[in-house]
Write a protein that holds these residues in place. Structure first.
Motif, PDB file in Angstrom:
ATOM      1  N   ILE A  57       0.981  -1.267   0.048  1.00  0.00           N
ATOM      2  CA  ILE A  57       0.086   0.110   0.094  1.00  0.00           C
ATOM      3  C   ILE A  57       0.854   1.310  -0.032  1.00  0.00           C
ATOM      4  CG2 ILE A  57      -1.602   1.341   1.229  1.00  0.00           C
ATOM      5  CD1 ILE A  57      -2.681  -1.453   2.565  1.00  0.00           C
ATOM      6  N   LYS A  58       1.979   1.298   0.823  1.00  0.00           N
ATOM      7  CA  LYS A  58       2.925   2.255   0.801  1.00  0.00           C
ATOM      8  C   LYS A  58       3.541   2.510  -0.260  1.00  0.00           C
ATOM      9  CE  LYS A  58       3.866   2.307   5.659  1.00  0.00           C
ATOM     10  NZ  LYS A  58       4.866   1.961   6.779  1.00  0.00           N
ATOM     11  N   GLU A  59       3.925   1.496  -1.169  1.00  0.00           N
ATOM     12  CA  GLU A  59       4.711   1.684  -2.466  1.00  0.00           C
ATOM     13  C   GLU A  59       3.653   1.905  -3.676  1.00  0.00           C
ATOM     14  OE1 GLU A  59       6.140  -2.401  -2.869  1.00  0.00           O
ATOM     15  OE2 GLU A  59       7.623  -2.142  -1.377  1.00  0.00           O
ATOM     16  N   ASN A  60       2.376   1.610  -3.359  1.00  0.00           N
ATOM     17  CA  ASN A  60       1.386   1.957  -4.682  1.00  0.00           C
ATOM     18  C   ASN A  60       0.379   2.957  -3.870  1.00  0.00           C
ATOM     19  OD1 ASN A  60       2.393   0.067  -6.700  1.00  0.00           O
ATOM     20  ND2 ASN A  60       2.433  -1.176  -4.839  1.00  0.00           N
ATOM     21  N   PRO A  61       0.291   4.104  -3.974  1.00  0.00           N
ATOM     22  CA  PRO A  61      -0.570   5.194  -3.446  1.00  0.00           C
ATOM     23  C   PRO A  61      -2.001   4.718  -3.941  1.00  0.00           C
ATOM     24  CG  PRO A  61       1.165   6.426  -4.162  1.00  0.00           C
ATOM     25  CD  PRO A  61       1.468   4.878  -4.509  1.00  0.00           C
ATOM     26  N   LEU A  62      -3.069   4.368  -3.225  1.00  0.00           N
ATOM     27  CA  LEU A  62      -4.297   3.988  -3.474  1.00  0.00           C
ATOM     28  C   LEU A  62      -5.483   4.965  -2.902  1.00  0.00           C
ATOM     29  CD1 LEU A  62      -3.789   0.186  -2.663  1.00  0.00           C
ATOM     30  CD2 LEU A  62      -3.704   1.273  -4.960  1.00  0.00           C
ATOM     31  N   ASP A  63      -6.546   4.845  -3.604  1.00  0.00           N
ATOM     32  CA  ASP A  63      -7.770   5.565  -3.007  1.00  0.00           C
ATOM     33  C   ASP A  63      -8.546   4.610  -2.320  1.00  0.00           C
ATOM     34  OD1 ASP A  63     -10.140   6.771  -2.460  1.00  0.00           O
ATOM     35  OD2 ASP A  63     -10.775   6.903  -4.488  1.00  0.00           O
ATOM     36  N   ILE A  64      -8.235   4.686  -0.909  1.00  0.00           N
ATOM     37  CA  ILE A  64      -9.306   3.418  -0.162  1.00  0.00           C
ATOM     38  C   ILE A  64     -10.634   3.937   0.327  1.00  0.00           C
ATOM     39  CG2 ILE A  64      -6.826   2.256   0.395  1.00  0.00           C
ATOM     40  CD1 ILE A  64      -7.450   3.388   3.220  1.00  0.00           C
ATOM     41  N   GLY A  65     -10.876   5.046   0.051  1.00  0.00           N
ATOM     42  CA  GLY A  65     -12.044   5.688   0.171  1.00  0.00           C
ATOM     43  C   GLY A  65     -12.270   5.610   1.715  1.00  0.00           C
ATOM     44  N   CYS A  66     -13.449   5.190   1.977  1.00  0.00           N
ATOM     45  CA  CYS A  66     -13.823   5.125   3.472  1.00  0.00           C
ATOM     46  C   CYS A  66     -14.120   3.627   3.955  1.00  0.00           C
ATOM     47  CB  CYS A  66     -15.252   5.851   3.921  1.00  0.00           C
ATOM     48  SG  CYS A  66     -15.056   7.687   3.326  1.00  0.00           S
ATOM     49  N   THR A  67     -13.030   2.908   3.320  1.00  0.00           N
ATOM     50  CA  THR A  67     -13.236   1.246   3.570  1.00  0.00           C
ATOM     51  C   THR A  67     -13.038   0.950   4.965  1.00  0.00           C
ATOM     52  OG1 THR A  67     -11.102   0.947   2.738  1.00  0.00           O
ATOM     53  CG2 THR A  67     -13.004   1.025   0.992  1.00  0.00           C
ATOM     54  N   GLY A  68     -12.045   1.668   5.597  1.00  0.00           N
ATOM     55  CA  GLY A  68     -12.225   1.441   7.012  1.00  0.00           C
ATOM     56  C   GLY A  68     -10.719   0.569   7.184  1.00  0.00           C
ATOM     57  N   GLY A  69      -9.654   0.648   6.257  1.00  0.00           N
ATOM     58  CA  GLY A  69      -8.505   0.056   6.245  1.00  0.00           C
ATOM     59  C   GLY A  69      -8.479  -1.378   6.256  1.00  0.00           C
ATOM     60  N   ILE A  70      -7.274  -1.792   6.759  1.00  0.00           N
ATOM     61  CA  ILE A  70      -7.030  -3.284   6.508  1.00  0.00           C
ATOM     62  C   ILE A  70      -7.647  -3.963   7.568  1.00  0.00           C
ATOM     63  CG2 ILE A  70      -5.161  -5.086   6.987  1.00  0.00           C
ATOM     64  CD1 ILE A  70      -3.236  -2.586   6.209  1.00  0.00           C
ATOM     65  N   THR A  71      -8.325  -5.009   7.058  1.00  0.00           N
ATOM     66  CA  THR A  71      -9.183  -6.302   7.819  1.00  0.00           C
ATOM     67  C   THR A  71      -8.270  -7.290   8.058  1.00  0.00           C
ATOM     68  OG1 THR A  71     -11.295  -5.186   6.861  1.00  0.00           O
ATOM     69  CG2 THR A  71     -11.423  -7.493   7.776  1.00  0.00           C
ATOM     70  N   GLU A  72      -8.382  -7.958   9.256  1.00  0.00           N
ATOM     71  CA  GLU A  72      -7.994  -9.131   9.503  1.00  0.00           C
ATOM     72  C   GLU A  72      -8.965 -10.183   9.706  1.00  0.00           C
ATOM     73  OE1 GLU A  72      -4.814 -11.046  13.100  1.00  0.00           O
ATOM     74  OE2 GLU A  72      -5.429  -9.105  13.133  1.00  0.00           O
ATOM     75  N   TYR A  73      -8.658 -11.291   8.813  1.00  0.00           N
ATOM     76  CA  TYR A  73      -9.695 -12.460   9.165  1.00  0.00           C
ATOM     77  C   TYR A  73      -9.217 -13.458   9.894  1.00  0.00           C
ATOM     78  CZ  TYR A  73     -11.676  -9.981   5.249  1.00  0.00           C
ATOM     79  OH  TYR A  73     -12.364  -9.105   4.353  1.00  0.00           O
ATOM     80  N   LYS A  74     -10.172 -14.553  10.403  1.00  0.00           N
ATOM     81  CA  LYS A  74      -9.715 -15.553  11.407  1.00  0.00           C
ATOM     82  C   LYS A  74      -8.902 -16.398  10.885  1.00  0.00           C
ATOM     83  CE  LYS A  74     -14.237 -15.323  13.821  1.00  0.00           C
ATOM     84  NZ  LYS A  74     -15.317 -16.111  14.251  1.00  0.00           N
ATOM     85  N   ASP A  75      -8.672 -16.557   9.552  1.00  0.00           N
ATOM     86  CA  ASP A  75      -7.946 -17.762   8.921  1.00  0.00           C
ATOM     87  C   ASP A  75      -6.626 -17.071   8.738  1.00  0.00           C
ATOM     88  OD1 ASP A  75      -8.130 -15.939   6.902  1.00  0.00           O
ATOM     89  OD2 ASP A  75      -8.669 -17.108   5.441  1.00  0.00           O
ATOM     90  N   GLY A  76      -6.264 -15.817   9.320  1.00  0.00           N
ATOM     91  CA  GLY A  76      -4.730 -15.176   9.270  1.00  0.00           C
ATOM     92  C   GLY A  76      -4.482 -14.579   8.203  1.00  0.00           C
TER      93      GLY A  76
END
Length: 107
Positions: free
Chosen positions: A21-40
């Protein structure tokens, strides 16, 4: 209208995803950022036009063992939603009252 995509970026390592994400500036809008899932694994949604998406795919291919990308063309959806957007100043005739916590600015 140019094509526009919703981009889901996945990794099983948060550091790899954060670096991508740092290397490739992206429009993440209001998505809430990174999501972590139970499967890791970790995921984030971003948005981009056709050129941005193509570049992102090329970068992801270089890191195919660390990053995966899933694309959804949302061009038609955006086109339909933009038809709902009004024009002009709907508060000009004072038929509707302003709402929210904004500050009134004199122009």
């Amino acid at each position: 209208m140019d094509k526009f995509f919703r981009i889901r970026i996945d990794s099983d390592n948060i550091e790899n995803l954060t670096n991508f994400i740092k290397e490739n500036p992206l429009d993440i809008g209001c998505t809430g950022g990174i999501t972590e899932y139970k499967d890791g694994h970790f995921s984030i949604e971003a948005y981009g036009n056709e050129n941005e998406t193509k570049k992102l795919q090329e970068e992801a291919l270089k890191k195919s063992d660390k990053i995966t990308i899933d694309l959804v063309d949302i061009t038609q959806y955006l086109s339909d939603r933009q038809k709902e957007v009004g024009t002009g100043d709907r508060y000009k005739d004072k038929k509707e009252s302003l709402q929210g916590y904004g500050t009134k600015v004199k122009q």
